[in-house]
Design a protein around this motif. Structure first.
Motif, PDB file in Angstrom:
ATOM      1  N   PRO A 276      -2.453 -26.492   6.961  1.00 52.01           N
ATOM      2  CA  PRO A 276      -1.990 -25.229   7.560  1.00 52.01           C
ATOM      3  C   PRO A 276      -1.019 -24.443   6.693  1.00 52.01           C
ATOM      4  CG  PRO A 276      -1.931 -26.998   9.176  1.00 52.01           C
ATOM      5  CD  PRO A 276      -2.177 -27.636   7.839  1.00 52.01           C
ATOM      6  N   LEU A 277      -0.463 -25.069   5.655  1.00 57.41           N
ATOM      7  CA  LEU A 277       0.496 -24.373   4.798  1.00 57.41           C
ATOM      8  C   LEU A 277      -0.174 -23.558   3.698  1.00 57.41           C
ATOM      9  CD1 LEU A 277       3.260 -27.113   4.360  1.00 57.41           C
ATOM     10  CD2 LEU A 277       3.140 -25.274   6.048  1.00 57.41           C
ATOM     11  N   LEU A 278      -1.463 -23.782   3.446  1.00 56.66           N
ATOM     12  CA  LEU A 278      -2.132 -23.056   2.369  1.00 56.66           C
ATOM     13  C   LEU A 278      -2.093 -21.534   2.549  1.00 56.66           C
ATOM     14  CD1 LEU A 278      -5.267 -25.253   1.509  1.00 56.66           C
ATOM     15  CD2 LEU A 278      -3.231 -24.845   0.118  1.00 56.66           C
ATOM     16  N   PRO A 279      -2.308 -21.021   3.770  1.00 51.64           N
ATOM     17  CA  PRO A 279      -2.235 -19.560   3.913  1.00 51.64           C
ATOM     18  C   PRO A 279      -0.861 -18.971   3.612  1.00 51.64           C
ATOM     19  CG  PRO A 279      -3.355 -20.553   5.798  1.00 51.64           C
ATOM     20  CD  PRO A 279      -2.744 -21.673   5.018  1.00 51.64           C
ATOM     21  N   LEU A 280       0.176 -19.813   3.565  1.00 50.17           N
ATOM     22  CA  LEU A 280       1.517 -19.287   3.325  1.00 50.17           C
ATOM     23  C   LEU A 280       1.641 -18.641   1.948  1.00 50.17           C
ATOM     24  CD1 LEU A 280       3.806 -22.050   4.848  1.00 50.17           C
ATOM     25  CD2 LEU A 280       3.058 -19.901   5.873  1.00 50.17           C
ATOM     26  N   GLY A 281       0.997 -19.249   0.948  1.00 49.01           N
ATOM     27  CA  GLY A 281       1.064 -18.671  -0.392  1.00 49.01           C
ATOM     28  C   GLY A 281       0.452 -17.284  -0.428  1.00 49.01           C
ATOM     29  N   THR A 282      -0.732 -17.153   0.169  1.00 43.53           N
ATOM     30  CA  THR A 282      -1.384 -15.848   0.243  1.00 43.53           C
ATOM     31  C   THR A 282      -0.507 -14.846   0.987  1.00 43.53           C
ATOM     32  OG1 THR A 282      -3.602 -16.800   0.170  1.00 43.53           O
ATOM     33  CG2 THR A 282      -3.386 -14.616   1.136  1.00 43.53           C
ATOM     34  N   ALA A 283       0.001 -15.267   2.144  1.00 49.49           N
ATOM     35  CA  ALA A 283       0.788 -14.349   2.970  1.00 49.49           C
ATOM     36  C   ALA A 283       2.088 -13.938   2.282  1.00 49.49           C
ATOM     37  CB  ALA A 283       1.087 -14.997   4.321  1.00 49.49           C
ATOM     38  N   ALA A 284       2.735 -14.869   1.583  1.00 49.33           N
ATOM     39  CA  ALA A 284       4.006 -14.550   0.924  1.00 49.33           C
ATOM     40  C   ALA A 284       3.811 -13.499  -0.166  1.00 49.33           C
ATOM     41  CB  ALA A 284       4.622 -15.820   0.341  1.00 49.33           C
ATOM     42  N   VAL A 285       2.769 -13.660  -0.973  1.00 49.42           N
ATOM     43  CA  VAL A 285       2.501 -12.678  -2.031  1.00 49.42           C
ATOM     44  C   VAL A 285       2.093 -11.330  -1.430  1.00 49.42           C
ATOM     45  CG1 VAL A 285       1.065 -12.161  -4.040  1.00 49.42           C
ATOM     46  CG2 VAL A 285       1.874 -14.490  -3.653  1.00 49.42           C
ATOM     47  N   PHE A 286       1.269 -11.370  -0.401  1.00 45.01           N
ATOM     48  CA  PHE A 286       0.873 -10.145   0.296  1.00 45.01           C
ATOM     49  C   PHE A 286       2.109  -9.418   0.812  1.00 45.01           C
ATOM     50  CE2 PHE A 286      -2.498  -8.608   3.615  1.00 45.01           C
ATOM     51  CZ  PHE A 286      -2.191  -7.287   3.303  1.00 45.01           C
ATOM     52  N   LEU A 287       3.028 -10.160   1.407  1.00 41.97           N
ATOM     53  CA  LEU A 287       4.245  -9.569   1.957  1.00 41.97           C
ATOM     54  C   LEU A 287       5.075  -8.897   0.868  1.00 41.97           C
ATOM     55  CD1 LEU A 287       6.313  -9.166   4.237  1.00 41.97           C
ATOM     56  CD2 LEU A 287       7.156 -11.477   3.758  1.00 41.97           C
ATOM     57  N   LEU A 288       5.213  -9.548  -0.268  1.00 43.23           N
ATOM     58  CA  LEU A 288       6.025  -9.002  -1.354  1.00 43.23           C
ATOM     59  C   LEU A 288       5.394  -7.769  -2.005  1.00 43.23           C
ATOM     60  CD1 LEU A 288       7.146 -12.317  -3.118  1.00 43.23           C
ATOM     61  CD2 LEU A 288       8.573 -10.783  -1.740  1.00 43.23           C
ATOM     62  N   LEU A 289       4.073  -7.715  -2.062  1.00 42.98           N
ATOM     63  CA  LEU A 289       3.395  -6.674  -2.833  1.00 42.98           C
ATOM     64  C   LEU A 289       2.795  -5.546  -1.991  1.00 42.98           C
ATOM     65  CD1 LEU A 289       1.526  -8.776  -5.557  1.00 42.98           C
ATOM     66  CD2 LEU A 289       3.749  -7.636  -5.707  1.00 42.98           C
ATOM     67  N   ALA A 290       2.719  -5.714  -0.665  1.00 41.10           N
ATOM     68  CA  ALA A 290       2.046  -4.708   0.159  1.00 41.10           C
ATOM     69  C   ALA A 290       2.687  -3.333   0.024  1.00 41.10           C
ATOM     70  CB  ALA A 290       2.034  -5.153   1.621  1.00 41.10           C
ATOM     71  N   PHE A 291       4.020  -3.256   0.125  1.00 48.34           N
ATOM     72  CA  PHE A 291       4.663  -1.945   0.036  1.00 48.34           C
ATOM     73  C   PHE A 291       4.608  -1.364  -1.381  1.00 48.34           C
ATOM     74  CE2 PHE A 291       8.391   0.715  -0.784  1.00 48.34           C
ATOM     75  CZ  PHE A 291       8.147   1.732   0.115  1.00 48.34           C
ATOM     76  N   PRO A 292       4.990  -2.113  -2.434  1.00 53.47           N
ATOM     77  CA  PRO A 292       4.924  -1.512  -3.775  1.00 53.47           C
ATOM     78  C   PRO A 292       3.515  -1.112  -4.193  1.00 53.47           C
ATOM     79  CG  PRO A 292       5.519  -3.843  -3.902  1.00 53.47           C
ATOM     80  CD  PRO A 292       5.627  -3.438  -2.477  1.00 53.47           C
ATOM     81  N   LEU A 293       2.510  -1.897  -3.833  1.00 53.47           N
ATOM     82  CA  LEU A 293       1.147  -1.513  -4.192  1.00 53.47           C
ATOM     83  C   LEU A 293       0.663  -0.345  -3.337  1.00 53.47           C
ATOM     84  CD1 LEU A 293      -0.653  -4.902  -4.961  1.00 53.47           C
ATOM     85  CD2 LEU A 293       0.306  -3.215  -6.534  1.00 53.47           C
ATOM     86  N   GLY A 294       1.124  -0.258  -2.085  1.00 51.11           N
ATOM     87  CA  GLY A 294       0.796   0.910  -1.271  1.00 51.11           C
ATOM     88  C   GLY A 294       1.382   2.180  -1.861  1.00 51.11           C
ATOM     89  N   ALA A 295       2.646   2.107  -2.314  1.00 49.18           N
ATOM     90  CA  ALA A 295       3.265   3.263  -2.970  1.00 49.18           C
ATOM     91  C   ALA A 295       2.552   3.586  -4.273  1.00 49.18           C
ATOM     92  CB  ALA A 295       4.746   2.977  -3.229  1.00 49.18           C
TER      93      ALA A 295
END
Length: 422
Positions: A276-295
């Motif tokens: 169950p911890l595997l999705p955490l890596g994906t989610a953590a990177v998504f969280l960090l990059l969602a706003f800067p990549l959206g901008a």
């Protein structure tokens, strides 16, 4: 109550544009919808985190059977997404009502998993849950599009997806904690998930405005109610047609998260309780990059970033297929996976918002999203069959080759496409 709704509607329709005020770029409606998505994703990802292990290891389902189940998880929602988008537009921009029905249906389905202990029963519950997701996705993205000026849509969707991903990050953690703390771990996960989903519905009802007018300098008159044929006729618009074709083509070569995590766990010999911890890596990177990549999408173009994101996904596939193994390799794959989502999820919705008029935002978002979701449904079925016949690594190698070809074709389709505001 009516006066309060009116004030909320006006505030959402006319963001503060004074210098130095960030609310012009990220309206309060977007933040409220982000909170709803955050809470709902905690609930959804609790189930998603344990479901592959539950049905494959616990119930003994084959990879082909799981491919069918995962396909249902992705495909059923796609079949009703067009209906949700059209109903939201048809109702005179009553996107909140349709979205609320979708969130409510998904909330009801979580505790029903407590009663589903066979594959057919689980399939029915998942189909109903994905129906709720299909109903709510297009109206939600339409509300974000309508509440945000065109020049800030990339960052608005980035903020929303960052909040959404915070829920995706917390969900597996909660599931992991529940599994470790209880004897009947899976049932406890499903019960807690249902309670959290109800909370998300309450936040939607209390804090999201009922009606949202377009956030443009000149307010347009209320349009006539769109007909279904008008929604389908949106594909005659070249910009939207190109986006739909490319999203569908690339979706055909996008392996589902569940399959990728199963393959990673087998390649890395991970203990079952760490799955169950595997999705955490994906989610953590998504969280960090969602706003800067959206901008970044607002500056360089959302279509270009969308294509680049699939290039990153191809790199992730290559790392899974390489001889490089171990914890560092798993982390590297999850980093590329999270970057892929940050560069494509909200970015595609922002690109779609610029390709359709305000009165068709729900239907436009639904058309592109439906094409992508149906393609991923087909990919889940094909990948599950290929895994059963050839093994996971061979199936991924074929998918990676197809993704490379699809990305080249998509670049040619979009290269003549100029982004224009709705």
């Amino acid at each position: 109550m009516y006066l309060a709704d009116s004030r909320s509607t006006k505030a959402a329709a006319a963001p503060d544009t004074r210098p130095g005020r960030r609310s012009a770029a990220v309206p309060t409606t977007v933040l409220a919808l982000g909170a709803v998505s955050l809470i709902t994703d905690v609930s959804s990802e609790m189930v998603t985190a344990v479901l592959p292990l539950y049905v494959v290891a616990g119930l003994g389902l084959s990879p082909l059977g799981f491919g069918l189940l995962d396909g249902i998880n992705n495909g059923v929602g796609a079949l009703v997404r067009l209906v949700g988008g059209h109903l939201a537009d048809r109702g005179g921009r009553r996107h909140k009502v349709v979205a609320g029905l979708g969130y409510g249906l998904s909330a009801v389905c979580k505790p029903l998993l407590l009663l589903a202990h066979t594959i057919p029963a689980i399939s029915v519950v998942l189909a109903a849950d994905r129906t709720g997701k299909g109903l709510r996705t297009a109206p939600r993205d339409a509300m974000i599009s309508l509440a945000t000026p065109p020049e800030h849509r990339g960052r608005a969707f980035g903020v929303h997806r960052a909040m959404d991903t915070t829920g995706a990050l917390l969900g597996p953690l909660v599931a992991f904690a529940v599994l470790r703390a209880t004897v009947d771990g899976y049932d406890a996960v499903f019960a807690v998930s249902g309670c959290v989903a109800v909370l998300g519905v309450l936040v939607l009802v209390l804090f999201v405005p009922r009606h949202i007018a377009p956030a443009t300098a000149v307010q347009l008159p209320e349009p006539a109610r769109p007909l279904l044929r008008d929604a389908l006729g949106l594909l005659r618009r070249p910009e939207l047609r190109r986006l739909t074709v490319c999203a569908t083509l690339l979706g055909l070569t996008t392996v589902s998260d569940s399959f990728l995590y199963l393959l990673l766990s087998r390649e890395g010999d991970l203990p079952a309780h760490l799955f169950p911890l595997l999705p955490l890596g994906t989610a953590a990177v998504f969280l960090l990059l969602a706003f800067p990549l959206g901008a970044l999408a607002d500056r360089v173009g959302s279509r270009q970033l969308f294509l680049a994101g699939h290039g990153v996904l191809l790199l992730g596939y290559a790392m899974v297929l390489s001889p490089w193994h171990g914890a560092v390799a798993v982390i590297a794959v999850l980093v590329t996976h999270g970057t892929f989502y940050a560069a494509t999820d909200g970015v595609l919705a922002a690109a779609t918002a610029g390709a359709v008029p305000a009165q068709h935002q729900g239907a436009g978002q639904a058309l592109v999203g439906t094409g992508q979701a149906l393609a991923r449904f087909a990919c889940s079925l094909a990948f599950g069959a290929a895994w059963s016949l050839w093994g996971g690594r061979a199936a991924l190698a074929v998918t990676a080759a197809a993704l490379a070809v699809s990305a080249v074709v998509a670049s040619f389709v979009l290269r003549t496409s100029d982004e224009v505001p709705a």
